[in-house]
Design an enzyme around this catalytic site. Structure first.
Site, PDB file in Angstrom:
ATOM      1  N   ASP A   1      -9.218   5.042  11.272  1.00  0.00           N
ATOM      2  CA  ASP A   1     -10.646   5.341  11.214  1.00  0.00           C
ATOM      3  C   ASP A   1     -10.865   6.797  11.607  1.00  0.00           C
ATOM      4  OD1 ASP A   1     -13.260   3.414  10.969  1.00  0.00           O
ATOM      5  OD2 ASP A   1     -13.702   5.215  12.135  1.00  0.00           O
TER       6      ASP A   1
ATOM      7  N   ASP B   1     -11.937  -1.012   3.630  1.00  0.00           N
ATOM      8  CA  ASP B   1     -13.341  -1.308   3.946  1.00  0.00           C
ATOM      9  C   ASP B   1     -14.079  -0.016   4.266  1.00  0.00           C
ATOM     10  OD1 ASP B   1     -15.669  -2.688   4.493  1.00  0.00           O
ATOM     11  OD2 ASP B   1     -15.095  -3.177   6.562  1.00  0.00           O
TER      12      ASP B   1
ATOM     13  N   CYS C   1     -19.543  -1.577   0.205  1.00  0.00           N
ATOM     14  CA  CYS C   1     -20.860  -1.954   0.735  1.00  0.00           C
ATOM     15  C   CYS C   1     -21.961  -1.112   0.100  1.00  0.00           C
ATOM     16  CB  CYS C   1     -20.891  -1.819   2.252  1.00  0.00           C
ATOM     17  SG  CYS C   1     -20.530  -0.167   2.870  1.00  0.00           S
TER      18      CYS C   1
ATOM     19  N   ALA D   1      -9.120   8.990   6.031  1.00  0.00           N
ATOM     20  CA  ALA D   1      -8.365   7.940   5.337  1.00  0.00           C
ATOM     21  C   ALA D   1      -7.714   8.465   4.066  1.00  0.00           C
ATOM     22  CB  ALA D   1      -9.284   6.765   5.025  1.00  0.00           C
TER      23      ALA D   1
END
Length: 501
Positions: free
Chosen positions: A354, A405, A445, A385
């Site tokens: 992260d 994610d 998302c 990332a």
């Protein structure tokens, strides 16, 4: 055989108090003889053909509408008139009206006070037909959020908030168990409460007001009363979203909890809730699928944690065990370790990546809290990332399970093209590192990135990686984040469970 009769159309309620000028053919004689009516109509057509514009049958100016009175009377002002496009969307079940679709506005037609303006406005189409009542946001691109298909008063709206919030909590009651004591209690439009989000983390409840029309003491008081009666929480904290607060022009938060039980009496099934009375910070611990997670009301994203992925955390653990992909696991954009810790129950080694060091510090606390039940060695890597995956894939790193994610890459429709390049790059690098038969869980998302877009990006990555990828399951948000078919914005989270050969 009896001939079928055409059903009568339902009576349509008119927006109140609209004063419409009559055309010349109607002013002097209501029962004008047919010949005179025909002559007047012909003259009107000539006027239009000469550039005089439309006849004034449907033209209503804001100044011609009476000033607003009580929202429960038939003499109040009309509030807002919207375009035909917006009216069609509302009649189809949507609840938003963008500022560009508001044709005219009379703020005095509203009722109830948010900060510096009316909270509610009656809404009509361009013909003056009432569409309902909406929350009003003077600065947001979403100017109107419908709360009723009828004309309602502010007092009635406060009653509806209490009624709908109780119903939303009731629908989630079966989701709260000894192993899971956190969930979303109210999901804005999906629970008929636009702009209202309520999350439960153990004994702590977080409230978010995301629209100007809710920014009032009366609304906060109703929410606190219902939450106390239904849940008896240790504390209720309002946590505004900084970006939304700026867009909506919301008032500054006080920094103090809206409600706090007396010190020393708050316990959760997963641990204690603590409060620092000098700094007004509230911390707690909650449980998801049997695992413990730390929560700080003053830090983290969204309301503090990503509850929408709770069911997918469990599914990742189960699929890894089912496929035997229980060697090395990689959780990319791991935040506070949701996927990583669930995989650590079945895998031998787990790495979480992260960009936020603060998030990884919480992830480490969560690891310590669950150390006794986790079999894996877990480590955390801070960094970008894209750069890390590029280096590791080029370096020949291999994993049995990989979870992607990332945050929302496309917050607007214009950003979709760039977002798809990002999704493809992440999935390409993951597929290059995934062992044959390995598990890939790829999430998005971004509401603006649809299922077809996400599947296309992953397929393109598989083609470039020369891998054959099998789709095992499509998943969305947990059940406490319901999808309403009339509101496509409620289906934002997408999760692909894949196996790469």
């Amino acid at each position: 055989m009896t001939k079928a009769k055409r059903p009568r159309a339902d009576a349509v309620e008119k927006a109140p108090a609209a004063s419409v000028r009559r055309a010349p053919s109607q002013r002097n004689d209501e029962k004008m003889r047919p010949a005179r009516r025909a002559a007047a109509y012909g003259q009107a057509k000539k006027d239009v053909s000469k550039g005089a514009g439309r006849t004034p049958y449907f033209r209503v100016k804001p100044t011609e509408v009476s000033a607003g009175r009580s929202a429960g009377t038939s003499k109040r002002g009309f509030g807002a008139r919207v375009s035909r496009r917006a009216a069609d969307r509302l009649r189809a079940g949507h609840v938003w009206v963008y500022a560009s679709d508001v044709e005219s506005l009379e703020a005095s037609g509203g009722e109830g006070l948010a900060v510096n303006g009316p909270a509610l406005l009656p809404v009509a189409d361009s013909r003056g037909l009432l569409l309902g009542t909406a929350l009003y946001s003077p600065t947001s691109q979403i100017a109107l959020r419908m709360i009723s298909r009828e004309a309602i008063s502010h007092a009635k709206w406060l009653e509806l908030i209490a009624e709908r919030l109780r119903s939303a909590i009731s629908r989630r009651s079966s989701m709260l168990t000894e192993d899971t004591d956190a969930c979303r209690l109210c999901f804005s439009e999906a629970d008929e409460l636009p702009g209202l989000v309520v999350d439960k983390y153990g004994e702590l409840v977080i409230l978010q007001l995301l629209t100007k029309g809710l920014d009032s003491t009366a609304v906060r008081d109703v929410c606190v009363r219902v939450l106390r009666e239904e849940l008896d929480p240790a504390a209720i904290v309002e946590r505004p979203d900084p970006r939304v607060r700026e867009l909506e022009g919301l008032s500054a938060p006080s920094g103090e909890p809206l409600y706090r039980r007396s010190p020393g009496s708050a316990q959760t099934s997963g641990g204690k809730m603590s409060a620092n009375h000098e700094t007004s910070s509230v911390r707690s611990q909650f449980r998801l699928n049997g695992l413990a997670f730390h929560f700080d009301a003053d830090s983290g994203q969204k309301t503090g944690a990503f509850l929408d992925q709770s069911a997918n955390y469990k599914a990742a653990r189960e699929w890894a065990a089912k496929l035997g992909s229980t060697g090395r696991a990689l959780d990319v954009c791991c935040y506070q370790g949701g996927f990583a810790l669930h995989l650590a129950e079945v895998c031998k080694a787990v790495t979480g990546i992260d960009a936020s060091r603060a998030s990884l510090e919480v992830a480490e606390q969560n690891l310590v809290a669950n150390r006794e039940r986790l079999k894996a060695e877990v480590d955390w890597v801070a960094g970008d990332a894209f750069e890390i995956l590029r280096d590791w894939s080029d370096g020949g790193e291999k994993y049995d399970t990989i979870v992607l994610d990332p945050p929302a890459f496309a917050k607007t429709q214009r950003a979709v093209e760039g977002a798809l390049r990002g999704y493809k790059e992440l999935n390409l690098r993951a597929l290059k590192m995934l062992r044959p038969g390995g598990l890939l869980i790829s999430c998005s998302c971004s509401h603006h990135v649809g299922w077809k877009d996400l599947v296309g990006a992953v397929a393109a990555a598989a083609n470039d990686a020369h891998r054959r990828v099998r789709l095992l399951e499509r998943r969305g948000a947990a059940l406490d984040h319901p999808v309403v078919l009339n509101l496509p914005e409620t289906e934002y989270l997408k999760c692909l469970v894949l196996q790469a050969e």
